[in-house]
Design an enzyme around this catalytic site. Sequence first.
Site, mmCIF file in Angstrom:
data_model
loop_
_atom_site.group_PDB
_atom_site.id
_atom_site.type_symbol
_atom_site.label_atom_id
_atom_site.label_comp_id
_atom_site.label_asym_id
_atom_site.label_seq_id
_atom_site.Cartn_x
_atom_site.Cartn_y
_atom_site.Cartn_z
ATOM 1 N N ASN A 96 -18.817 -4.415 46.347
ATOM 2 C CA ASN A 96 -18.525 -5.292 44.899
ATOM 3 C C ASN A 96 -18.901 -4.457 44.064
ATOM 4 O OD1 ASN A 96 -17.668 -7.812 43.408
ATOM 5 N ND2 ASN A 96 -20.013 -7.486 43.294
ATOM 6 N N SER A 180 -11.762 -4.542 44.004
ATOM 7 C CA SER A 180 -11.065 -3.395 43.168
ATOM 8 C C SER A 180 -10.898 -4.410 41.588
ATOM 9 C CB SER A 180 -9.644 -3.399 43.590
ATOM 10 O OG SER A 180 -9.005 -2.200 43.045
ATOM 11 N N TYR A 195 -12.058 3.847 34.479
ATOM 12 C CA TYR A 195 -12.387 2.820 35.312
ATOM 13 C C TYR A 195 -10.823 2.423 35.909
ATOM 14 C CZ TYR A 195 -12.769 -2.351 36.072
ATOM 15 O OH TYR A 195 -12.972 -3.687 36.703
ATOM 16 N N LYS A 199 -10.479 2.408 39.997
ATOM 17 C CA LYS A 199 -10.208 1.349 40.696
ATOM 18 C C LYS A 199 -8.700 1.432 41.659
ATOM 19 C CE LYS A 199 -13.598 -1.554 40.053
ATOM 20 N NZ LYS A 199 -14.358 -2.112 40.990
#
Length: 298
Positions: A96, A180, A195, A199
């Site tokens: 996470n 994700s 980012y 992801k």
Amino acid sequence: MASTSAADIFNVNGLVAVITGGGTGIGLMMANALATNGAFKVYIVGRRQSKLDEAASSHPNIIEPLAGDVTSTDSLIQLAETVKRKTGYINLLICNSGQLGPPSSGGDDMPKESSAATLQQISNFFLAQPMQDWNDTFALNCTAVFYTAMAFLPLLGAGNDPQVSKSAMAGVRSQMCVTSSLGGFNRHHLAGFAYTASKAAATHMVKVLATFLGPHRVRVNALAPGLFPTDLSAPLLVGKDATQEGAFPPSFIPGERTGDETDAAGMILYLASRAGAYVNGCVLLVDGGRLGMLPATY
């Protein structure tokens, strides 16, 4: 005949889990959900011991803090050895940890709307960002996911062995979940190029790992949250009681609010329990419909 009672199929009785980035935000929401619904032990991993201790205080006999750095192979191996010594196995690994990365707008010379900027302004803005900022974002959001998986794989395997695992739930194989993001499907740049790209990479890695680890009886799934009240989203939520319906117009989020603890609990309890035991290689989008308001691919 198998039970279809919600109390039977959605509980996580006896489960042992490890959650990286479990001291705050969605990670802590999931830790609390597992602890409340029957988990035996939930190890939360993070860099800040004080935050971990604070997070663990809500379930002191179940949630256990472990300080560590998921971008360090040595630290991950040490974390896995600690968990092996304490319980000998895990049933669930939740990767996470994450960070936002460098911005894609802002500054005096870069208009907020990229369409209003000249190509020279765009070039200057992004070339001024250290390349290391991109590398750091990928290191945490993507590379660390893979190395965390490798460090804990033997413990996930042990979680399937009824001779080792005291909490092996009938019909529920060990599982890795990766947090994700909606950002991995969003074609708009505002979340930042590093980012969104990191992801998207993490999401695809989930699919590859699900295929790779399937023969070894380890499932791999992805969670793709939209807006939740976390440290990453805090700048967007200033002055709002964002979890209340009506906080946002339906043109922004059809659900008209961010996700909350109940939504985080629902998504992880589904995947971690007998209810989601037949799910592998899935990307679970939990965003209140936000992605449908954006140029996106899913």
